[in-house]
Motif scaffolding. Structure first.
Motif, PDB file in Angstrom:
ATOM      1  N   ARG A 197       0.831  -1.199   0.000  1.00 16.04           N
ATOM      2  CA  ARG A 197       0.000   0.000   0.000  1.00 16.04           C
ATOM      3  C   ARG A 197       0.872   1.259   0.000  1.00 16.04           C
ATOM      4  O   ARG A 197       1.879   1.335   0.711  1.00 16.04           O
ATOM      5  CB  ARG A 197      -0.911   0.012   1.219  1.00 16.04           C
ATOM      6  N   THR A 198       0.481   2.241  -0.802  1.00 18.05           N
ATOM      7  CA  THR A 198       1.164   3.530  -0.827  1.00 18.05           C
ATOM      8  C   THR A 198       0.126   4.646  -0.712  1.00 18.05           C
ATOM      9  O   THR A 198      -1.077   4.410  -0.836  1.00 18.05           O
ATOM     10  CB  THR A 198       1.959   3.727  -2.134  1.00 18.05           C
ATOM     11  N   LEU A 241      -0.622  -7.710  -0.714  1.00 13.69           N
ATOM     12  CA  LEU A 241       0.070  -8.925  -0.307  1.00 13.69           C
ATOM     13  C   LEU A 241       0.931  -8.696   0.921  1.00 13.69           C
ATOM     14  O   LEU A 241       1.065  -9.575   1.767  1.00 13.69           O
ATOM     15  CB  LEU A 241       0.932  -9.448  -1.464  1.00 13.69           C
ATOM     16  N   ALA A 242       1.528  -7.509   1.035  1.00 17.40           N
ATOM     17  CA  ALA A 242       2.395  -7.230   2.178  1.00 17.40           C
ATOM     18  C   ALA A 242       1.615  -7.229   3.490  1.00 17.40           C
ATOM     19  O   ALA A 242       2.202  -7.421   4.564  1.00 17.40           O
ATOM     20  CB  ALA A 242       3.098  -5.889   1.989  1.00 17.40           C
ATOM     21  N   GLU A 243       0.285  -7.026   3.421  1.00 18.92           N
ATOM     22  CA  GLU A 243      -0.556  -7.028   4.618  1.00 18.92           C
ATOM     23  C   GLU A 243      -1.237  -8.371   4.833  1.00 18.92           C
ATOM     24  O   GLU A 243      -1.592  -8.720   5.964  1.00 18.92           O
ATOM     25  CB  GLU A 243      -1.611  -5.928   4.501  1.00 18.92           C
ATOM     26  N   VAL A 278       8.200 -14.853  -8.818  1.00 20.93           N
ATOM     27  CA  VAL A 278       7.417 -16.091  -8.794  1.00 20.93           C
ATOM     28  C   VAL A 278       6.612 -16.175  -7.501  1.00 20.93           C
ATOM     29  O   VAL A 278       5.425 -16.542  -7.506  1.00 20.93           O
ATOM     30  CB  VAL A 278       8.329 -17.327  -8.941  1.00 20.93           C
ATOM     31  N   GLU A 279       7.240 -15.810  -6.387  1.00 17.91           N
ATOM     32  CA  GLU A 279       6.535 -15.825  -5.103  1.00 17.91           C
ATOM     33  C   GLU A 279       5.361 -14.848  -5.120  1.00 17.91           C
ATOM     34  O   GLU A 279       4.263 -15.169  -4.631  1.00 17.91           O
ATOM     35  CB  GLU A 279       7.501 -15.465  -3.975  1.00 17.91           C
ATOM     36  N   ILE A 280       5.573 -13.668  -5.703  1.00 21.34           N
ATOM     37  CA  ILE A 280       4.494 -12.680  -5.781  1.00 21.34           C
ATOM     38  C   ILE A 280       3.335 -13.214  -6.609  1.00 21.34           C
ATOM     39  O   ILE A 280       2.169 -13.103  -6.220  1.00 21.34           O
ATOM     40  CB  ILE A 280       5.034 -11.361  -6.371  1.00 21.34           C
ATOM     41  N   PHE A 315      -4.212 -15.858  -3.022  1.00 20.28           N
ATOM     42  CA  PHE A 315      -5.140 -14.879  -2.447  1.00 20.28           C
ATOM     43  C   PHE A 315      -6.468 -14.898  -3.206  1.00 20.28           C
ATOM     44  O   PHE A 315      -7.545 -14.907  -2.606  1.00 20.28           O
ATOM     45  CB  PHE A 315      -4.536 -13.475  -2.489  1.00 20.28           C
ATOM     46  N   ALA A 316      -6.397 -14.871  -4.540  1.00 26.92           N
ATOM     47  CA  ALA A 316      -7.611 -14.875  -5.349  1.00 26.92           C
ATOM     48  C   ALA A 316      -8.419 -16.144  -5.113  1.00 26.92           C
ATOM     49  O   ALA A 316      -9.661 -16.108  -5.033  1.00 26.92           O
ATOM     50  CB  ALA A 316      -7.253 -14.731  -6.825  1.00 26.92           C
TER      51      ALA A 316
END
Length: 404
Positions: A39-40, A55-57, A68-70, A77-78
């Protein structure tokens, strides 16, 4: 239908596109949420009315994680969210990561090629021919997929993204692919797989509907109201021809005009521009930073013509956000004579073309702007702009979901 829109980038263009597309899909009855990496403040600016997750949260992923991890965390998540579709808003730089990630069953994956994928794409022709050889291409792709991350990082990006797309299409890791031009569609079709490939608009805002004149726009930006203005807008990148433009300005021998250059530094910065010795007929006005979103339309509305001096390595299959914005403002274009951009200018009467890579030819085109000779077929451009809206793009994206 529930859709997760994912974009790992957070620059203004990416956020504008993602937020507008999410809003239009929601309007058309699709339940859409946006997923980013971190988030920014800019996310808050663009996504006031769209559900967002990061994803960071939600996971242990950071913005520095392996691609690849992302990709895998986005898919997980989806899936956990019960989404029907995971829509990658830009796969240009991550086709190899999608190919090397695990295939998630029960969710359709749609990938959009925005354009960067096609940078220097003409150099991949021999390699794509090799991939097209039965068995041999599959062997190369499978060997690539099994490489460790440290080895992948040493593979030229041009090769990695090409093999990655081939592998995604071959293994079904992409259920549908979206592109923005007929040239791009033909390029992807050369891989020879049955995955649906759809051309959708690179959407624009119809600024010509605004109640704002050229003089109003110039007054807002503090630009002179009595000189012809040519606009270069966007990052100062080599493939976008900023060096070519400066050389054309050095050689310029025509009527007086104002050259406006607005956008963030990249391969060049403000000191490079101010160091250029220009003829007295050329006045240079610069704004070398990220232009605030609310000011962007006025740069285009203030111009007499918009210059896109892109080099061939930009990619013949690509569209251009700057090109589209010029059409949204009904401003003539000065474009190189190759690829999608040159074809559209020529076929539709959108302005003038010059010999790609030639500073002398570009200088002559700038003189046409200064003389007032560069004109667009306004009705043709208006009709084109009306077919390139976010609403139409969203309708065609939904059609692509239905093909999965």
């Amino acid at each position: 239908m529930e859709v997760v829109l994912f974009d790992q980038y957070a620059s203004g263009h990416h956020l504008e596109y993602a937020s507008r597309m999410a809003a239009e899909l929601n309007e058309l009855g699709i339940s859409v949420s946006f997923l980013g990496v971190k988030r920014t403040e800019r996310h808050r600016e663009f996504f006031e009315d769209v559900e967002t997750s990061f994803l960071a949260e939600e996971t242990a992923v950071t913005e520095h994680a392996d691609s690849v991890e992302i990709v895998e965390e986005a898919a997980e998540f989806a899936t956990r969210s019960g989404a029907d579709v995971l829509y990658f808003l830009q796969i240009d730089d991550v086709t190899d990561a999608i190919y090397r990630s695990e295939r998630h069953e029960g969710i359709d994956v749609v990938g959009e090629i925005n354009g960067a994928f096609f940078r220097n794409a003409h150099l991949t022709a021999p390699f794509r021919s090799l991939l097209g050889v039965p068995i041999l291409g599959d062997c190369h792709a499978e060997a690539f997929r099994r490489l460790p991350s440290w080895a992948i990082e040493r593979v030229p990006s041009l090769v990695a993204r090409t093999v990655g797309l081939y592998g995604c299409l071959r293994t079904g890791r992409l259920d549908s692919v979206l592109v923005h031009s007929p040239e791009a569609k033909r390029f992807v079709e050369t891989f020879g797989f049955d995955v649906p490939i759809s051309e959708i608009p690179d959407p624009l805002e119809p600024w010509f509907e605004w109640d704002s004149s050229r003089l109003d726009a110039r007054s807002r930006l503090g630009l002179p109201d009595d000189e012809p203005i040519a606009l270069y807008f966007g990052q100062l990148r080599d493939d976008k021809g900023i060096e070519l433009l400066l050389e054309a300005l050095r050689r310029y021998d025509g009527p007086a005009f104002q050259m406006v250059i607005a956008g963030p530094p990249d391969d060049m910065d403000k000191s490079d521009l101010t160091a250029v010795e220009l003829p007295p007929q050329v006045s240079l006005w610069t704004d070398i930073e990220f232009v605030p979103q609310e000011d962007v339309p006025y740069y285009f509305l203030a111009a007499d013509a918009v210059v896109v001096p892109y080099r061939r390595q930009f990619g013949a299959q690509r569209t251009s956000g700057v090109f589209q914005k010029a059409c949204g403002a009904l401003r003539p274009l000065v474009a190189p004579n190759f690829g999608t951009l040159g074809r559209r200018v020529t076929e539709r009467g959108f302005g003038t073309i010059f010999e790609a890579g030639s500073p002398t030819a570009l200088a002559e085109s700038l003189a046409e702007v200064a003389r007032g000779d560069t004109q667009a077929d306004v009705e043709s451009m208006r009709a084109y702009a009306n077919r390139q809206t976010y609403e139409r793009a969203a309708e065609m994206v939904i059609q692509s979901y239905e093909k999965c």
